[in-house]
Design a protein around this motif. Sequence first.
Motif, PDB file in Angstrom:
ATOM      1  N   LEU A   1       0.843  -1.326  -0.112  1.00 21.42           N
ATOM      2  CA  LEU A   1      -0.079  -0.063  -0.015  1.00 21.42           C
ATOM      3  C   LEU A   1       0.796   1.255  -0.018  1.00 21.42           C
ATOM      4  CD1 LEU A   1      -2.807  -1.038   2.613  1.00 21.42           C
ATOM      5  CD2 LEU A   1      -2.939  -1.176   0.124  1.00 21.42           C
ATOM      6  N   CYS A   2       2.038   1.218   0.363  1.00 19.33           N
ATOM      7  CA  CYS A   2       2.900   2.423   0.454  1.00 19.33           C
ATOM      8  C   CYS A   2       3.789   2.384  -0.886  1.00 19.33           C
ATOM      9  CB  CYS A   2       3.887   2.217   1.768  1.00 19.33           C
ATOM     10  SG  CYS A   2       3.046   2.323   3.327  1.00 19.33           S
ATOM     11  N   GLY A   3       3.470   1.509  -1.544  1.00 11.79           N
ATOM     12  CA  GLY A   3       4.281   1.662  -2.813  1.00 11.79           C
ATOM     13  C   GLY A   3       5.891   0.982  -2.767  1.00 11.79           C
ATOM     14  N   ARG A   4       6.059   0.413  -1.676  1.00 10.57           N
ATOM     15  CA  ARG A   4       7.650   0.074  -1.633  1.00 10.57           C
ATOM     16  C   ARG A   4       7.643  -1.285  -2.739  1.00 10.57           C
ATOM     17  NH1 ARG A   4       7.127   0.056   4.775  1.00 10.57           N
ATOM     18  NH2 ARG A   4       6.980   2.448   5.228  1.00 10.57           N
ATOM     19  N   VAL A   5       6.721  -1.698  -2.857  1.00  9.03           N
ATOM     20  CA  VAL A   5       7.062  -3.011  -3.687  1.00  9.03           C
ATOM     21  C   VAL A   5       7.006  -2.718  -5.081  1.00  9.03           C
ATOM     22  CG1 VAL A   5       5.958  -5.329  -4.472  1.00  9.03           C
ATOM     23  CG2 VAL A   5       6.052  -4.754  -2.005  1.00  9.03           C
ATOM     24  N   ILE A   6       5.687  -2.059  -5.770  1.00 11.43           N
ATOM     25  CA  ILE A   6       5.854  -1.600  -7.127  1.00 11.43           C
ATOM     26  C   ILE A   6       5.226  -0.426  -6.858  1.00 11.43           C
ATOM     27  CG2 ILE A   6       4.440  -1.885  -9.326  1.00 11.43           C
ATOM     28  CD1 ILE A   6       4.718  -4.962  -8.821  1.00 11.43           C
ATOM     29  N   PRO A   7       5.824   0.818  -7.408  1.00  8.19           N
ATOM     30  CA  PRO A   7       5.418   2.132  -7.090  1.00  8.19           C
ATOM     31  C   PRO A   7       4.507   2.454  -8.293  1.00  8.19           C
ATOM     32  CG  PRO A   7       7.625   2.285  -7.995  1.00  8.19           C
ATOM     33  CD  PRO A   7       7.306   0.870  -7.716  1.00  8.19           C
ATOM     34  N   VAL A   8       3.197   3.052  -7.927  1.00  7.54           N
ATOM     35  CA  VAL A   8       2.521   3.580  -8.841  1.00  7.54           C
ATOM     36  C   VAL A   8       2.288   5.128  -8.611  1.00  7.54           C
ATOM     37  CG1 VAL A   8       0.210   3.384  -9.630  1.00  7.54           C
ATOM     38  CG2 VAL A   8       1.241   1.491  -8.886  1.00  7.54           C
ATOM     39  N   LYS A   9       2.182   6.055  -9.555  1.00  3.78           N
ATOM     40  CA  LYS A   9       2.419   7.414  -9.517  1.00  3.78           C
ATOM     41  C   LYS A   9       1.017   7.781  -8.808  1.00  3.78           C
ATOM     42  CE  LYS A   9       5.707   8.590 -12.864  1.00  3.78           C
ATOM     43  NZ  LYS A   9       6.232   9.546 -14.005  1.00  3.78           N
ATOM     44  N   LEU A  10      -0.198   7.400  -9.431  1.00  7.30           N
ATOM     45  CA  LEU A  10      -1.590   7.934  -8.899  1.00  7.30           C
ATOM     46  C   LEU A  10      -1.976   7.248  -7.720  1.00  7.30           C
ATOM     47  CD1 LEU A  10      -3.651   7.851 -12.190  1.00  7.30           C
ATOM     48  CD2 LEU A  10      -2.256   9.921 -10.914  1.00  7.30           C
ATOM     49  N   GLY A  11      -1.108   6.074  -7.065  1.00  5.46           N
ATOM     50  CA  GLY A  11      -1.497   5.686  -5.759  1.00  5.46           C
ATOM     51  C   GLY A  11      -1.923   4.378  -5.874  1.00  5.46           C
ATOM     52  N   ILE A  12      -1.981   3.656  -4.666  1.00  2.00           N
ATOM     53  CA  ILE A  12      -2.392   2.395  -4.569  1.00  2.00           C
ATOM     54  C   ILE A  12      -3.508   2.230  -3.464  1.00  2.00           C
ATOM     55  CG2 ILE A  12      -1.897  -0.177  -3.608  1.00  2.00           C
ATOM     56  CD1 ILE A  12       0.935   0.592  -4.793  1.00  2.00           C
ATOM     57  N   ILE A  13      -4.538   2.017  -3.441  1.00  2.00           N
ATOM     58  CA  ILE A  13      -5.756   1.999  -2.441  1.00  2.00           C
ATOM     59  C   ILE A  13      -6.145   0.629  -2.174  1.00  2.00           C
ATOM     60  CG2 ILE A  13      -7.865   2.716  -2.094  1.00  2.00           C
ATOM     61  CD1 ILE A  13      -7.283   5.132  -3.873  1.00  2.00           C
ATOM     62  N   GLY A  14      -6.157   0.173  -0.774  1.00  2.16           N
ATOM     63  CA  GLY A  14      -6.722  -1.246  -0.469  1.00  2.16           C
ATOM     64  C   GLY A  14      -8.117  -1.218   0.066  1.00  2.16           C
ATOM     65  N   VAL A  15      -8.839  -2.102  -0.406  1.00  4.91           N
ATOM     66  CA  VAL A  15     -10.363  -2.305  -0.175  1.00  4.91           C
ATOM     67  C   VAL A  15     -10.662  -3.585   0.432  1.00  4.91           C
ATOM     68  CG1 VAL A  15     -11.000  -0.444  -1.646  1.00  4.91           C
ATOM     69  CG2 VAL A  15     -10.894  -2.984  -2.411  1.00  4.91           C
ATOM     70  N   VAL A  16     -11.695  -3.982   1.025  1.00  2.90           N
ATOM     71  CA  VAL A  16     -12.151  -5.306   1.807  1.00  2.90           C
ATOM     72  C   VAL A  16     -13.452  -5.443   0.860  1.00  2.90           C
ATOM     73  CG1 VAL A  16     -12.950  -6.562   3.673  1.00  2.90           C
ATOM     74  CG2 VAL A  16     -10.959  -4.840   3.851  1.00  2.90           C
ATOM     75  N   ASN A  17     -13.679  -6.608   0.181  1.00  2.00           N
ATOM     76  CA  ASN A  17     -14.916  -6.957  -0.612  1.00  2.00           C
ATOM     77  C   ASN A  17     -15.666  -7.696   0.341  1.00  2.00           C
ATOM     78  OD1 ASN A  17     -13.643  -5.436  -2.557  1.00  2.00           O
ATOM     79  ND2 ASN A  17     -12.984  -7.435  -3.806  1.00  2.00           N
ATOM     80  N   ARG A  18     -16.684  -7.835  -0.226  1.00  2.00           N
ATOM     81  CA  ARG A  18     -17.854  -9.041   0.309  1.00  2.00           C
ATOM     82  C   ARG A  18     -17.211 -10.340   0.199  1.00  2.00           C
ATOM     83  NH1 ARG A  18     -23.982  -7.917  -0.988  1.00  2.00           N
ATOM     84  NH2 ARG A  18     -23.040  -7.580  -3.135  1.00  2.00           N
ATOM     85  N   SER A  19     -17.542 -11.126   0.852  1.00  2.00           N
ATOM     86  CA  SER A  19     -16.966 -12.717   0.468  1.00  2.00           C
ATOM     87  C   SER A  19     -18.095 -13.314  -0.174  1.00  2.00           C
ATOM     88  CB  SER A  19     -16.677 -13.476   1.696  1.00  2.00           C
ATOM     89  OG  SER A  19     -17.945 -13.602   2.662  1.00  2.00           O
ATOM     90  N   GLN A  20     -17.795 -14.551  -0.673  1.00  2.00           N
ATOM     91  CA  GLN A  20     -19.248 -15.215  -1.517  1.00  2.00           C
ATOM     92  C   GLN A  20     -20.246 -15.816  -0.615  1.00  2.00           C
ATOM     93  OE1 GLN A  20     -19.072 -15.523  -4.793  1.00  2.00           O
ATOM     94  NE2 GLN A  20     -21.253 -16.702  -4.552  1.00  2.00           N
ATOM     95  N   GLN A  21     -19.811 -16.004   0.712  1.00  2.00           N
ATOM     96  CA  GLN A  21     -20.666 -16.167   1.610  1.00  2.00           C
ATOM     97  C   GLN A  21     -21.585 -14.904   2.172  1.00  2.00           C
ATOM     98  OE1 GLN A  21     -20.978 -19.325   3.111  1.00  2.00           O
ATOM     99  NE2 GLN A  21     -23.193 -18.482   4.202  1.00  2.00           N
ATOM    100  N   ASP A  22     -20.836 -13.862   1.999  1.00  2.00           N
ATOM    101  CA  ASP A  22     -21.853 -12.666   2.379  1.00  2.00           C
ATOM    102  C   ASP A  22     -22.881 -12.296   1.518  1.00  2.00           C
ATOM    103  OD1 ASP A  22     -20.344 -12.249   4.766  1.00  2.00           O
ATOM    104  OD2 ASP A  22     -18.847 -10.887   3.637  1.00  2.00           O
ATOM    105  N   ILE A  23     -22.366 -12.625   0.159  1.00  2.00           N
ATOM    106  CA  ILE A  23     -23.402 -12.665  -1.047  1.00  2.00           C
ATOM    107  C   ILE A  23     -24.654 -13.530  -0.856  1.00  2.00           C
ATOM    108  CG2 ILE A  23     -23.686 -12.727  -3.327  1.00  2.00           C
ATOM    109  CD1 ILE A  23     -20.550 -11.928  -3.849  1.00  2.00           C
ATOM    110  N   ILE A  24     -24.125 -14.689  -0.367  1.00  2.00           N
ATOM    111  CA  ILE A  24     -25.175 -15.773  -0.263  1.00  2.00           C
ATOM    112  C   ILE A  24     -26.463 -15.215   0.798  1.00  2.00           C
ATOM    113  CG2 ILE A  24     -25.369 -18.348   0.377  1.00  2.00           C
ATOM    114  CD1 ILE A  24     -22.838 -18.948  -1.033  1.00  2.00           C
ATOM    115  N   ASP A  25     -25.433 -14.785   1.843  1.00  2.00           N
ATOM    116  CA  ASP A  25     -26.368 -14.354   3.086  1.00  2.00           C
ATOM    117  C   ASP A  25     -27.176 -12.943   2.895  1.00  2.00           C
ATOM    118  OD1 ASP A  25     -25.465 -16.775   4.322  1.00  2.00           O
ATOM    119  OD2 ASP A  25     -23.996 -15.721   5.320  1.00  2.00           O
ATOM    120  N   ASN A  26     -26.806 -12.194   1.697  1.00  2.00           N
ATOM    121  CA  ASN A  26     -27.478 -11.070   1.291  1.00  2.00           C
ATOM    122  C   ASN A  26     -27.007 -10.045   2.273  1.00  2.00           C
ATOM    123  OD1 ASN A  26     -28.933 -12.068  -1.101  1.00  2.00           O
ATOM    124  ND2 ASN A  26     -30.424 -12.777   0.318  1.00  2.00           N
TER     125      ASN A  26
END
Length: 791
Positions: free
Chosen positions: A230-255
């Motif tokens: 996320l800090c760009g130490r592995v692969i730098p990206v000029k516009l930045g790197i943003i981390g997110v958390v998605n819904r899992s497949q179980q969350d989708i099943i559970d609506n």
Amino acid sequence: MEALIPVINKLQDVFNTVGADAIQLPQIVVVGAQSSGKSSVLESLVGRSFLPRGIGIVTRRPLVLQLVYTSRDDNQYRSAETGTLDLDEWAQFLHKKQKIFTDFDLVRKEIDEETARIAGNNKGVSNDPIRLRIYSDKVVNLTVVDLPGLTKVPVGEQPEDIEAQIRDMVLAYIGNPNSIILAVSSANMDMAVSESLKMAKEVDPDGRRTLAVITKLDLMDAGTDAIDILCGRVIPVKLGIIGVVNRSQQDIIDNKSINDSLRDEAAFLQRKYPTLANRNGTPYLAKTLNRLLMHHIRDCLPELKTRVTMMMSQFQTLLNSYGDDVSDKAQTLLQIITKFNAAYCSTIEGTARNIETTELCGGARICYIFHETFGRTLDSIHPLAGLTQMDILTAIRNATGPRPALFVPEVSFELLVKRQIRRLEEPSLRCIELVHEEMQRIIQFCGTEVQQEMLRFPKLHEKIVDVVTQLLRRRLPPTNSMIENLVAVELAYINTKHPDFIRDASMVSNITNEEEKVRNIPVRRTHEYDMRDQPKDLMVDGYMDPIVRQSSNSTTCVAPPCRKQKSFKLFIRELGLMLRKLFGVVKNTPKNMTRYQPEQPYARMPPNDLMNAPNSKEAVNSNWFSSLIAGPRPEANAPNKEMSRESSPNTTPTHQLLAESAFQAIANPCTGVEKPVNLLPEVPIQQTRKLTERETKDCEVIERLIKSYFYIVRKSIQDMVPKAVMHFLVNYVKDNLQSELVKHLYRTDEIDSFLSESPEIALRRKEAAEMLKALQNANVIIGEIRETHMW
């Protein structure tokens, strides 16, 4: 700047109606591997679950998603007619503009059905996009394109080249320099093997328009974290790197709702990455994308406006070239005929508006044919081509007939020069063919406006080509006849009084006379004296009687023979002269016979020989006969014997035998045996031999005269042939082309068939008109943006 994104959405709608990709509008393109969480990111941005979900490849067509922020009191997008005044959020597909979707489960179902309609049910992909617009007060203005996930191995009934198809589709979208690349990668995978970042680096090596998104932060192995990524130490990206958390497949099943998922995401970031929590998460991603897109639109807008203006001009010109709908067909036909005639004539005259700069065409090519091709061909014809000296000598001999020639006969000159003049006819006729081919070629290259009309009405085009071709073909015979007559006129009368020819002829005549004077200067010999010194009493019927005696005091003459004997002597003398001229030197002549010299017609004996001459009758007869048939003295003329044989073309063994037989018959006239003598030798076969000085001079005279007159005729032909071709072919076609076209085309019963428009041209006109209208609307939309909106 919030007003910029709706402007781009309007532009997308405008150009989507015509299906044009010529205008590269700013947009965000989502790229990622299959099952990397792309769809989950988009659902988090919208706050609704509306995208198809499942195992394997689900997104099989590009989805152009436009998010439009609308407040409850906004009247721009809400209307009573559509029933959206009291709605919080709704969706609308471009292919179903009249239908409003408030249930997002129906939106998911419509996406599945539309995907299956185009791409089929066999997991195939298609690059035909689905366009969806979502209005809500919980979104920011964005334009996002969701693409199929990158895959490596075909699954189920997918084609073997599924990887190449998806890769080409992705490159077509991210290759747009006005797009922002949203590269999605999973946190539980090594960034070094990220396929999305690799493709983004191919089209954006500087990284100025690439934003990386790391999904599934909660699925990383225990004991690991994504701080370095996320800090760009592995692969730098000029516009930045943003981390997110998605819904899992179980969350989708559970609506599980999107709002609950966003709360859980914020709690996870505060717990796991407290220092980076305010710069990660779905809300921060939405604001970042909105900001980047607005700034990107602001940077691209001036160039976009310029491009729209330029394309408006281009499509207006294209639409004008296709012409308007035909209302009055008769008038339209006359206009097309007039345009074609004007374009054809202007191409020949070189006054066309669009002059070709890469190659010669029209009248310039005709001029090149006249003065380069035809002129050089005539200049390459040598006046004496195909003539040898033996041919010239044979023509001279044939022209004299049975009489030996004292001068070069004029008939031989005319015969030979006519033969050379005929050689000018073939290149002249070839010149006509080249001009005819060029005028036929002008039909296809006589103006852009006419060409568009011809493409629009193919039947009319075919008929016009046929009429012009027939007109050109009809003019070929009279033009060829005129050129043949020009050559025939030159052959009909050889004008030796031509001013340019008189100078050369007089020069040749003067040179010949000087040579004859030098050749004919008399040489006085000591043993010869003039016939005029002889007394007239020594003459017999005008000839000097050679039987004379001379004493020291006076000269006496033997009495002339009787009248009968005198006539016989004259006959024998004349026969001897004839044989001498015919056969030249006679072999084995008596020693006391002297050579007959034509330059001295009256031969006489030297005084000493006259004094010592015997008195007997045999002596008298011998001396008289020796003066009658002169022959070479062996002792005096032996060295020249072989030379005289070689110089005479008729001196052959047969001729020598005939000469001997004739001599014997004359020498013994009183013998009783009468033997027939054949005085007609065989016609000699022409053989290569060394010409005599006289023959060489005659050939040179003829050659010089032929050259002089041939140059005069060639100059005349070189001047007259282009004039004749222009008058009988080029100018005639120019003057009569329009009348011929009206005569054959302006018929009431065939006008409808001639003006039946090509379906392809009709389709092109319709597309050009639609594109022009879209560009005009886009220009109006861009013009609504004020300077204050951009800052």
